[in-house]
Design an enzyme around this catalytic site. Sequence first.
Site, PDB file in Angstrom:
ATOM      1  N   GLU A 188     -20.019 -11.032  30.423  1.00 16.32           N
ATOM      2  CA  GLU A 188     -19.278 -11.760  29.379  1.00 16.32           C
ATOM      3  C   GLU A 188     -18.609 -13.028  29.907  1.00 16.32           C
ATOM      4  OE1 GLU A 188     -16.618  -9.076  27.324  1.00 16.32           O
ATOM      5  OE2 GLU A 188     -18.274  -8.352  26.096  1.00 16.32           O
ATOM      6  N   GLU A 257     -23.545  -3.815  24.440  1.00 18.13           N
ATOM      7  CA  GLU A 257     -22.344  -2.994  24.211  1.00 18.13           C
ATOM      8  C   GLU A 257     -22.097  -2.860  22.713  1.00 18.13           C
ATOM      9  OE1 GLU A 257     -18.867  -4.327  26.402  1.00 18.13           O
ATOM     10  OE2 GLU A 257     -20.051  -4.649  28.209  1.00 18.13           O
TER      11      GLU A 257
HETATM   12  C1  GAL Z   1     -16.133  -5.775  26.944  1.00 16.04           C
HETATM   13  C2  GAL Z   1     -16.460  -5.637  28.413  1.00 16.04           C
HETATM   14  C3  GAL Z   1     -16.515  -4.173  28.817  1.00 16.04           C
HETATM   15  C4  GAL Z   1     -15.308  -3.440  28.296  1.00 16.04           C
HETATM   16  C5  GAL Z   1     -15.198  -3.638  26.807  1.00 16.04           C
HETATM   17  C6  GAL Z   1     -14.016  -2.971  26.179  1.00 16.04           C
HETATM   18  O1  GAL Z   1     -15.712  -7.050  26.651  1.00 16.04           O
HETATM   19  O2  GAL Z   1     -17.687  -6.235  28.704  1.00 16.04           O
HETATM   20  O3  GAL Z   1     -16.601  -4.073  30.194  1.00 16.04           O
HETATM   21  O4  GAL Z   1     -14.187  -3.938  28.934  1.00 16.04           O
HETATM   22  O5  GAL Z   1     -15.077  -4.989  26.520  1.00 16.04           O
HETATM   23  O6  GAL Z   1     -14.059  -1.620  26.401  1.00 16.04           O
END
Ligand code: GAL
Length: 848
Positions: A188, A257
């Site tokens: 990110e 994600e």
């Molecule tokens: C995203 C990040 C993850 C985790 C998630 C929140 O932005 O890539 O590693 O932190 O947020 O759980």
Amino acid sequence: MVAAMIVKKVDQFIFLWFLAIYAPAATFCANVTYDHRALIIDGNRRVLISGSIHYPRSTPEMWPDLIQRSKDGGVDVIETYVFWNLHEPIRGQYNFEGRSDLVKFVKEVAAAGLYVHLRIGPYVCAEWNYGGFPIWLHFIPGIKFRTDNEPFKAEMKRFTAKIVNMMKQESLYASQGGPIILSQIENEYGDVDWAYGPAAKPYIKWAASMATSLDTGVPWVMCMQADAPNPIIDTCNGFYCDQFTPNSNAKPKIWTEGYNGWFLYYGGAVPYRPVEDLAFAVARFYQLGGTFMNYYMYHGGTNFGRTTGGPFVATSYDYDAPLDEYGIIRQPKWGHLKDLHDSIKLCEEALIATDPAVTSLDPNIEVAVYKTDNVCAAFLANINTTIDVTVNFSGNSYRLPAWSVSILPDCKNVVFNTAKINSASTVSIFRAESLKQDVGSLENDSLGWSWISEPIGISKNDSFSKFGLLEQINTTADRSDYFWYSLSIDLEDGDDAGSQTVLHIESLGHALYAFINGKLAGGGTGNNTNATVNVDIPVTLVTGKNTIDLLSLTVGLQNFGAFFDTWGAGITGPVTLKGLKNGSTIDLSSQQWTYQVGLLGEDLGLSSGNAGQLNSQSTLPKNQSLTWYKTNFVAPSGNDLVAIDFTGMGKGEAWVNGQSIGRYWPTYVSPNSGCTNSCDYRGYYYQSKCLRNCGKPSQTLYHVPRSWLKSDNNTLVLFEESGGDPTKISFARKQIGSVCSYISESHPPPIALWNSDTESGRKAGPVLSLDCPYPNQVISSIKFASFGTPYGTCGNFNHGSCSSNSALYIVQKACIGSSSCNINVSVNTFGDPCKGVTKRLAVEASCM
Ligand code: GAL
């Protein structure tokens, strides 16, 4: 001829036998590439479902079950980050043992026949201490993290190459016959690159070419990186990713994600995400051209030890995932997603063959058709947040609930609708059990506990003095959460000693306790959105010497944000005494302070149960700050998963048989408002949309992995900071309370019956299925059954105005004594208690 055939068969047999014995687990050498439509594995485009399991958030003993339950839930790929600070705690000294055994974890995934997406980062964010960076990195001269900086790039490359080479040596890349089909570099960065100015672009270009030069034989991704250089695939993270398009038409649409819920932090309520909305988000993604999505997290697990970041991230990392913190299947989430995955797989041939033809029937109704000469699959979406509609598609009419997607693997019949849950749900409960102390260790005076006070202020030989206030992380290098700032001041008679004076402290965070003349005078804590602590503590001083001992604490180092590595912690001032003689103020900030990193008890190894120093003869102190406690206990019997309930304690860390189960903090309570009794799944989800547990402690129950327990003679050690009563500590065993199901006449039939109508010529109808969660269990009672218009949720069902008289009897007859049962939800089974109304069957059962 016949003889030749037999020889050939024998040859084949020997060849297969040879492969079975010597081939790496489960897969053969695979060539992984990609095109616009999908990842291509050995020449075949694949539709893949992935789930995150971070190996150190569970134990190696738990891994096989977690992976198998993921597979059973329809997951094809296990995704994990690689945690640099876990593997290289000291520069050049590596740790790949126990929960850090990455190779073992990857091999376990392979053994289950699943693929791996290895997100090396090595910046990972992940609510992990310092975002995964080892703290020593911060001390390399001239270093600047995550930018075009030679010292940083050299270290990042060294660690990335170390991991890649380790995987190669074990033949774990798909190109070598292993399970790894994909890898991630950075994480990110696109969210923060603006802050790094012109150096951001060259850094990302360098990261991309560094990664590709490592020659893994499988593709690399960068998530949330719109300018990811070729051949790196840019991917999407978010609650929804259906509108995402990669930065080149030659790259597939990947979602790295997809959040199942959100993480818990101390001081927050417990987030959850209704599965109807999650399924909607996932179905929308595949509807609009997606071919690979990953659940963040499929199993969240536990932040053991001091691994949490944040600051203030809680020890539980449950995440409302399909497998709960303990690794138990969470229903109906797991089951509804499994049905979704099976439905998507029924469409795989069509999905990989072509792009969807997308049409909007009205602004809220979107239809996507994947059609070739041979196959056809369709997705019908109603994105209106309140209105159910009936749509006409290809000459048939379909009822679409608001905020739902129907999946039609043959462009005709609905196999699945995201808002209609066929899966049973379970209610899990924690059954309290008192802490059974080992009889041998019972001491009358101290109720089975031994204890010792941690000295207030400076007690170790390695303390040192300096003028001015020191930043904490630069000084402690995160060797401990604790950092003492000590000072003594002399007050003359008449300096207003004894009257109300105020000690004003400004700290970057994360929490602090102030002791005046050896007594706790007050303290403060920051929170997840603002870690700083500014306090005014009324203090009583005496004429002559006064000691001021300030204990500053970190609660997990910052893990995200531009330049987060430099934000710092601790008391940076000013520190003043206000309200002295004539209202005067003394600024103590630049005085000579004495400092101590960590606690004496840490140096003495008290956490491992080293009892020599502990006192068990005198009365057990309660509600006393800075106290180490220890007891020996008998593990709760049986196989139930267990937690310790820390209600009654304040804040600290706990160790079972020397293993840290994490920081506990049952006194940090979430705000009273912001929770909803039932959260409407319809409409866009965001992390605070659905919360439970408002006004209650964020976390009282702390997972103790079964494999860390012996049957008896276990030690529990606590370091309590603010004060608590250890005799209030109890165990809790995790059990399933009820199993419920709630199916309407308009639900699609179970997916397993998808082909049955073509075979039998009859169209299957909806079926209510109940399954006992554990082997050797049978349905022992039906607590509730109603066919008609029942309402409510599992554990709280009620009869509606319409209900069949025979429902309870029919369900009892079909289910009691069996481990599972299926009942057709139809008037043919129950009779018709109210004609013209769509009826529902609600059942609550217990298993024993
Ligand atoms: C995203 C990040 C993850 C985790 C998630 C929140 O932005 O890539 O590693 O932190 O947020 O759980």
